[in-house]
Design an enzyme around this catalytic site. Structure first.
Site, PDB file in Angstrom:
ATOM      1  N   GLU A   3       3.433   3.836   4.561  1.00  0.00           N
ATOM      2  CA  GLU A   3       4.301   4.369   3.468  1.00  0.00           C
ATOM      3  C   GLU A   3       3.858   4.319   2.357  1.00  0.00           C
ATOM      4  O   GLU A   3       2.601   3.831   2.075  1.00  0.00           O
ATOM      5  CB  GLU A   3       5.624   3.399   3.905  1.00  0.00           C
ATOM      6  CG  GLU A   3       5.934   3.627   5.312  1.00  0.00           C
ATOM      7  CD  GLU A   3       7.265   3.027   5.501  1.00  0.00           C
ATOM      8  OE1 GLU A   3       8.462   3.348   4.419  1.00  0.00           O
ATOM      9  OE2 GLU A   3       7.800   2.830   6.535  1.00  0.00           O
ATOM     10  N   LYS A  52       3.008   9.650  -0.304  1.00  0.00           N
ATOM     11  CA  LYS A  52       1.965   9.219   0.511  1.00  0.00           C
ATOM     12  C   LYS A  52       0.623   9.944   0.184  1.00  0.00           C
ATOM     13  O   LYS A  52      -0.328  10.156   1.119  1.00  0.00           O
ATOM     14  CB  LYS A  52       2.533   9.554   2.118  1.00  0.00           C
ATOM     15  CG  LYS A  52       3.602   8.848   2.223  1.00  0.00           C
ATOM     16  CD  LYS A  52       4.166   9.190   3.832  1.00  0.00           C
ATOM     17  CE  LYS A  52       5.460   8.215   4.153  1.00  0.00           C
ATOM     18  NZ  LYS A  52       5.933   8.655   5.444  1.00  0.00           N
ATOM     19  N   ARG A 121       5.655  20.309  -4.737  1.00  0.00           N
ATOM     20  CA  ARG A 121       6.099  20.202  -3.358  1.00  0.00           C
ATOM     21  C   ARG A 121       6.943  18.970  -3.055  1.00  0.00           C
ATOM     22  O   ARG A 121       7.446  19.079  -2.075  1.00  0.00           O
ATOM     23  CB  ARG A 121       5.163  20.644  -2.392  1.00  0.00           C
ATOM     24  CG  ARG A 121       4.793  22.128  -2.631  1.00  0.00           C
ATOM     25  CD  ARG A 121       3.802  22.560  -1.271  1.00  0.00           C
ATOM     26  NE  ARG A 121       2.854  21.872  -1.010  1.00  0.00           N
ATOM     27  CZ  ARG A 121       1.568  22.163  -1.367  1.00  0.00           C
ATOM     28  NH1 ARG A 121       1.572  23.070  -2.159  1.00  0.00           N
ATOM     29  NH2 ARG A 121       0.577  20.963  -1.104  1.00  0.00           N
ATOM     30  N   ASN A 162       9.510   5.458   7.758  1.00  0.00           N
ATOM     31  CA  ASN A 162      10.493   4.836   8.954  1.00  0.00           C
ATOM     32  C   ASN A 162      11.120   3.623   8.450  1.00  0.00           C
ATOM     33  O   ASN A 162      12.182   3.264   8.698  1.00  0.00           O
ATOM     34  CB  ASN A 162       9.762   5.223   9.970  1.00  0.00           C
ATOM     35  CG  ASN A 162      10.764   5.560  11.007  1.00  0.00           C
ATOM     36  OD1 ASN A 162      11.739   6.269  10.961  1.00  0.00           O
ATOM     37  ND2 ASN A 162      10.582   5.270  12.417  1.00  0.00           N
TER      38      ASN A 162
END
Length: 269
Positions: A3, A52, A121, A162
């Site tokens: 992460e 990331k 992006r 997550n």
């Protein structure tokens, strides 16, 4: 997959070990050899992360973009340099340390316009000082997608994965399947502020801890969590186990190819 705190931790480490001096760059594996030759002996100006993605900005205007993916790892060691072991995509050698990169999803050179396009992006990163939470809220508040899906959309918010997704929703009692358009501004502000706090702590410690002090194992008289991911958490990877707060069984379901964990009582909305 690592992460965002892991990439920021790496960026700060590489800034400390390599930035401000010429770096010897090679590719023992060979897959990055032509690119490494363009960087070898050039001063590394800055190492930084966005979500990331790790970015090494060299003073000749070239940037190395690394995305670790599921299997990528950097290993830093003090000099002298050892013989490469395994498939080393990129090796960096500084004044007193060297670092080997193995198994990344991406390792490539970008020019400044390509770096700008990459960052355009990506959503705002809670760990970056230039992050604009208003930009993420604009996307969240207009979306019919669940807040659980939106938090993993790197174009909405960069860096959370997550674990942070499951834990921050639990900490604020937000039902994971609630549509972004139905999330209150108050809850969004609390989620963003909490991600900043939790992820910065992750950078500092190198692990994800989301349990508040009053729910620590020694306070509650329970066994510490034993898991290869480390860290004390409320619901992540605790499906079928009792919630630490209410005792209800923690649930799990697949959502867009990722496992989602939540407590049906504490996150009833």
């Amino acid at each position: 997959m690592p992460e965002g705190h892991t990439l920021h931790r790496l960026a700060r480490l590489h800034q400390r070990l390599f930035a401000g001096a010429p770096v010897r760059v090679s590719s023992p594996q060979g897959r990055f050899a032509a690119e490494a030759a363009r960087l070898d002996g050039v001063i590394l100006g800055e190492a930084q992360a966005h979500g990331k993605h790790l970015l090494h900005h060299y003073e000749n205007g070239l940037t190395v973009h690394v995305h670790l993916g599921l299997y990528g790892t950097f290993v830093e060691q003090p000099l002298p340099v050892a013989e490469p072991t395994g498939q080393v995509r990129m090796r960096m050698i500084g004044a007193d340390h060297f670092s080997d990169l193995r198994g990344p999803t991406a390792c490539r050179i970008l020019l400044a316009p390509e770096v700008a396009a990459l960052r355009a992006r990506l959503g705002p990163d809670p760990l970056r000082p230039d992050a604009d939470p208003e930009a993420a809220w604009s996307r969240v508040s207009r979306s019919r997608s669940s807040i659980a899906a939106l938090l993993l959309d790197q174009s909405v918010l960069a860096g959370a994965g997550n674990v942070y997704r499951a834990e921050v929703l639990f900490r604020h009692g937000v039902p994971p399947m609630l549509a972004g358009s139905r999330l209150s501004r108050q809850d969004w502000d609390a989620i963003w502020a909490d991600l900043v706090l939790l992820m910065e702590e992750g950078v500092r410690t190198g692990r994800i801890d989301t349990v508040r002090p009053e729910h620590d194992p020694h306070v509650m008289g329970r066994e510490p969590r034993r898991d290869r991911h480390g860290g004390e958490v409320y619901v992540y990877r605790r499906a079928g186990m009792p919630c630490l707060i209410c005792g209800e069984t923690v649930l799990m379901r697949d959502l867009q190819g990722r496992r989602l964990y939540w407590c049906p009582h504490c996150q009833a909305g």
